[in-house]
Design an enzyme around this catalytic site. Structure first.
Site, PDB file in Angstrom:
ATOM      1  N   GLU A  64      35.116  26.764  20.844  1.00  0.00           N
ATOM      2  CA  GLU A  64      35.311  25.607  21.728  1.00  0.00           C
ATOM      3  C   GLU A  64      34.106  24.672  21.621  1.00  0.00           C
ATOM      4  O   GLU A  64      32.967  25.110  21.672  1.00  0.00           O
ATOM      5  CB  GLU A  64      35.464  26.071  23.182  1.00  0.00           C
ATOM      6  CG  GLU A  64      35.657  24.878  24.130  1.00  0.00           C
ATOM      7  CD  GLU A  64      35.658  25.283  25.593  1.00  0.00           C
ATOM      8  OE1 GLU A  64      36.664  25.859  26.029  1.00  0.00           O
ATOM      9  OE2 GLU A  64      34.656  25.031  26.287  1.00  0.00           O
ATOM     10  N   ALA A  90      38.059  16.309  33.026  1.00  0.00           N
ATOM     11  CA  ALA A  90      39.153  16.035  33.957  1.00  0.00           C
ATOM     12  C   ALA A  90      38.975  14.646  34.554  1.00  0.00           C
ATOM     13  O   ALA A  90      37.859  14.171  34.728  1.00  0.00           O
ATOM     14  CB  ALA A  90      39.176  17.096  35.048  1.00  0.00           C
ATOM     15  N   GLN A 115      39.059  32.641  30.632  1.00  0.00           N
ATOM     16  CA  GLN A 115      37.732  32.222  31.102  1.00  0.00           C
ATOM     17  C   GLN A 115      36.720  33.237  30.567  1.00  0.00           C
ATOM     18  O   GLN A 115      37.101  34.379  30.267  1.00  0.00           O
ATOM     19  CB  GLN A 115      37.758  32.197  32.641  1.00  0.00           C
ATOM     20  CG  GLN A 115      36.556  31.609  33.291  1.00  0.00           C
ATOM     21  CD  GLN A 115      36.228  30.219  32.750  1.00  0.00           C
ATOM     22  OE1 GLN A 115      35.508  30.101  31.758  1.00  0.00           O
ATOM     23  NE2 GLN A 115      36.757  29.184  33.386  1.00  0.00           N
TER      24      GLN A 115
HETATM   25  P1  FAD Z   1      46.208  26.227  37.278  1.00  0.00           P
HETATM   26  O1  FAD Z   1      46.996  27.104  36.389  1.00  0.00           O
HETATM   27  O2  FAD Z   1      46.884  25.024  37.813  1.00  0.00           O
HETATM   28  O3  FAD Z   1      45.643  27.132  38.460  1.00  0.00           O
HETATM   29  C1  FAD Z   1      44.726  26.626  39.420  1.00  0.00           C
HETATM   30  C2  FAD Z   1      44.882  27.363  40.738  1.00  0.00           C
HETATM   31  O4  FAD Z   1      46.148  27.030  41.302  1.00  0.00           O
HETATM   32  C3  FAD Z   1      44.864  28.898  40.614  1.00  0.00           C
HETATM   33  O5  FAD Z   1      44.187  29.417  41.733  1.00  0.00           O
HETATM   34  C4  FAD Z   1      46.332  29.274  40.659  1.00  0.00           C
HETATM   35  O6  FAD Z   1      46.557  30.586  41.166  1.00  0.00           O
HETATM   36  C5  FAD Z   1      46.880  28.213  41.596  1.00  0.00           C
HETATM   37  N1  FAD Z   1      48.308  27.942  41.349  1.00  0.00           N
HETATM   38  C6  FAD Z   1      48.906  27.741  40.155  1.00  0.00           C
HETATM   39  N2  FAD Z   1      50.216  27.503  40.315  1.00  0.00           N
HETATM   40  C7  FAD Z   1      50.459  27.540  41.650  1.00  0.00           C
HETATM   41  C8  FAD Z   1      51.607  27.363  42.459  1.00  0.00           C
HETATM   42  N3  FAD Z   1      52.814  27.097  41.919  1.00  0.00           N
HETATM   43  N4  FAD Z   1      51.483  27.466  43.800  1.00  0.00           N
HETATM   44  C9  FAD Z   1      50.269  27.732  44.376  1.00  0.00           C
HETATM   45  N5  FAD Z   1      49.128  27.916  43.669  1.00  0.00           N
HETATM   46  C10 FAD Z   1      49.230  27.813  42.332  1.00  0.00           C
HETATM   47  N6  FAD Z   1      38.361  22.355  32.638  1.00  0.00           N
HETATM   48  C11 FAD Z   1      38.226  21.045  32.310  1.00  0.00           C
HETATM   49  O7  FAD Z   1      38.025  20.216  33.198  1.00  0.00           O
HETATM   50  N7  FAD Z   1      38.324  20.640  30.990  1.00  0.00           N
HETATM   51  C12 FAD Z   1      38.568  21.513  29.973  1.00  0.00           C
HETATM   52  O8  FAD Z   1      38.654  21.118  28.806  1.00  0.00           O
HETATM   53  C13 FAD Z   1      38.710  22.903  30.297  1.00  0.00           C
HETATM   54  N8  FAD Z   1      38.970  23.821  29.335  1.00  0.00           N
HETATM   55  C14 FAD Z   1      39.153  25.138  29.690  1.00  0.00           C
HETATM   56  C15 FAD Z   1      39.491  26.073  28.697  1.00  0.00           C
HETATM   57  C16 FAD Z   1      39.684  27.409  29.013  1.00  0.00           C
HETATM   58  C17 FAD Z   1      40.047  28.389  27.935  1.00  0.00           C
HETATM   59  C18 FAD Z   1      39.542  27.842  30.372  1.00  0.00           C
HETATM   60  C19 FAD Z   1      39.724  29.283  30.732  1.00  0.00           C
HETATM   61  C20 FAD Z   1      39.234  26.922  31.363  1.00  0.00           C
HETATM   62  C21 FAD Z   1      39.043  25.564  31.041  1.00  0.00           C
HETATM   63  N9  FAD Z   1      38.759  24.600  32.010  1.00  0.00           N
HETATM   64  C22 FAD Z   1      38.602  23.277  31.669  1.00  0.00           C
HETATM   65  C23 FAD Z   1      38.626  24.995  33.422  1.00  0.00           C
HETATM   66  C24 FAD Z   1      39.958  24.876  34.180  1.00  0.00           C
HETATM   67  O9  FAD Z   1      40.375  23.536  34.207  1.00  0.00           O
HETATM   68  C25 FAD Z   1      39.691  25.377  35.603  1.00  0.00           C
HETATM   69  O10 FAD Z   1      39.554  26.776  35.610  1.00  0.00           O
HETATM   70  C26 FAD Z   1      40.651  24.894  36.659  1.00  0.00           C
HETATM   71  O11 FAD Z   1      40.040  25.101  37.940  1.00  0.00           O
HETATM   72  C27 FAD Z   1      41.973  25.632  36.673  1.00  0.00           C
HETATM   73  O12 FAD Z   1      42.666  25.334  35.578  1.00  0.00           O
HETATM   74  P2  FAD Z   1      44.066  26.077  35.240  1.00  0.00           P
HETATM   75  O13 FAD Z   1      44.608  25.341  34.095  1.00  0.00           O
HETATM   76  O14 FAD Z   1      43.886  27.543  35.142  1.00  0.00           O
HETATM   77  O15 FAD Z   1      44.874  25.720  36.599  1.00  0.00           O
END
Ligand code: FAD
Length: 287
Positions: A17, A48, A174
């Site tokens: 990455e 973001a 993560q």
């Molecule tokens: P989601 O899947 O939307 O989850 C977020 C929260 O919402 C979780 O607590 C989940 O349980 C909850 N949730 C999901 N669906 C529901 C639902 N239907 N109802 C109620 N609650 C729900 N961040 C950046 O800003 N830029 C990047 O380029 C970036 N790259 C990343 C790459 C990797 C491999 C990883 C692991 C993380 C990265 N992140 C990045 C961080 C990521 O954006 C954060 O961890 C963020 O807070 C959550 O992202 P997510 O896509 O897992 O969110």
């Protein structure tokens, strides 16, 4: 261009990455060291709310044109209108990008302000939108210790992760330090009928302040023994990096023994520690 889920099917993969560099010359030197390790794919982070919109796009396209690395564009739905996301995806599609990592997004590390609301609330909704726009290979993020927003509601967090991954092609985790956390996540998803590839993310510790901030934000535990070792070496940056390489190499070996689908390295745009860990894991062409 190859799709990441196809590469994973032929795996195990090696991937890195990067983030859009502030200093392109320095980043060029990083690539000079890491490209010869022949990663199967490389991913580019997205600030973001669009803070790196052009920087992410520019690096993804540079990597595509520079070949032979397969670039994966991160895209975050937070704070965006639906049409903005569609435009970015359509632009990538038109330029031959086949791989997207669909995320919600976080505020930058140096900001306490929450992100403004966008049209899409969760990453799962972005996965659906990516599918609508084009024939991409879609990855998602998963969190071995639970996402911090879930505040200990791990069953619900796993249910959400399972629903998201069911609609995607693969996941990248993560960063974490205990192999048991990864294995528990894989087991929890499998128990929910989701057996897609889950690529563990490894972050070689480079600087003590940076890892502490990133761990706090992402809900990653720094085991107490490791925290004590880092604290003891606080004034010695070379020793911190040495510990980081040792710990990441040990974790990588344990994961390789579990037949993981690949290893994904959070490089933080630095080459030395990642290339040392890859050498220790037998992932360098010369080893
Ligand atoms: P989601 O899947 O939307 O989850 C977020 C929260 O919402 C979780 O607590 C989940 O349980 C909850 N949730 C999901 N669906 C529901 C639902 N239907 N109802 C109620 N609650 C729900 N961040 C950046 O800003 N830029 C990047 O380029 C970036 N790259 C990343 C790459 C990797 C491999 C990883 C692991 C993380 C990265 N992140 C990045 C961080 C990521 O954006 C954060 O961890 C963020 O807070 C959550 O992202 P997510 O896509 O897992 O969110």
């Amino acid at each position: 261009m190859a799709k990441v889920h196809e590469l994973l099917a032929a795996g195990p993969t090696l991937s890195f990455e990067f983030w859009p560099p502030r200093d392109p010359e320095r980043f060029r030197r990083t690539l000079d060291v890491l490209a010869p390790l022949r990663p199967d794919f490389v991913s580019v982070t997205y600030g973001a709310a669009g803070s790196t919109r052009e920087g992410t796009h520019g690096l993804v396209i540079d990597l595509l044109r520079g070949g032979p690395m397969v670039p994966v564009a991160h895209l975050c739905c937070a704070a965006h209108r639906r049409h903005e996301l569609v435009d970015m995806l359509a632009r990538y599609r038109g330029e031959g990008i086949d791989n997207v990592l669909a995320l919600r997004g976080d505020p930058p590390l140096d900001s306490d302000a929450a992100l403004p609301e966008g049209d899409l609330r969760y990453a799962a909704e972005l996965v659906a939108l990516v599918r609508e726009v084009g024939d991409f290979s879609v990855g998602v993020a998963v969190h071995p210790e639970g996402h911090p927003d879930s505040r200990g509601r791990l069953v619900a967090d796993l249910d959400h992760a399972a629903a998201k991954l069911r609609a995607a092609d693969y996941a990248i985790t993560q960063f974490f330090f205990r192999v048991e956390d990864y294995l528990r996540l894989v087991e929890g998803l499998s128990a929910r009928g989701v057996d897609k590839p889950i690529v563990p993310g490894i972050m070689p510790i480079d600087r003590i302040g940076q890892v502490a901030r990133m761990a706090e934000m992402s809900g990653t535990t720094i085991p107490s023994e490791l925290a004590a070792r880092l604290e003891g070496a606080r004034e010695d940056p070379d020793e911190i990096r040495r510990i980081g390489i040792e710990v990441a190499s040990e974790l990588g070996q344990k994961l390789q023994a579990e037949d993981v689908p690949g290893l994904h390295f959070y490089t933080m745009n630095r080459a030395a520690s990642v290339s040392a860990v890859c050498a220790n894991l037998g992932l360098s062409p010369s080893t």
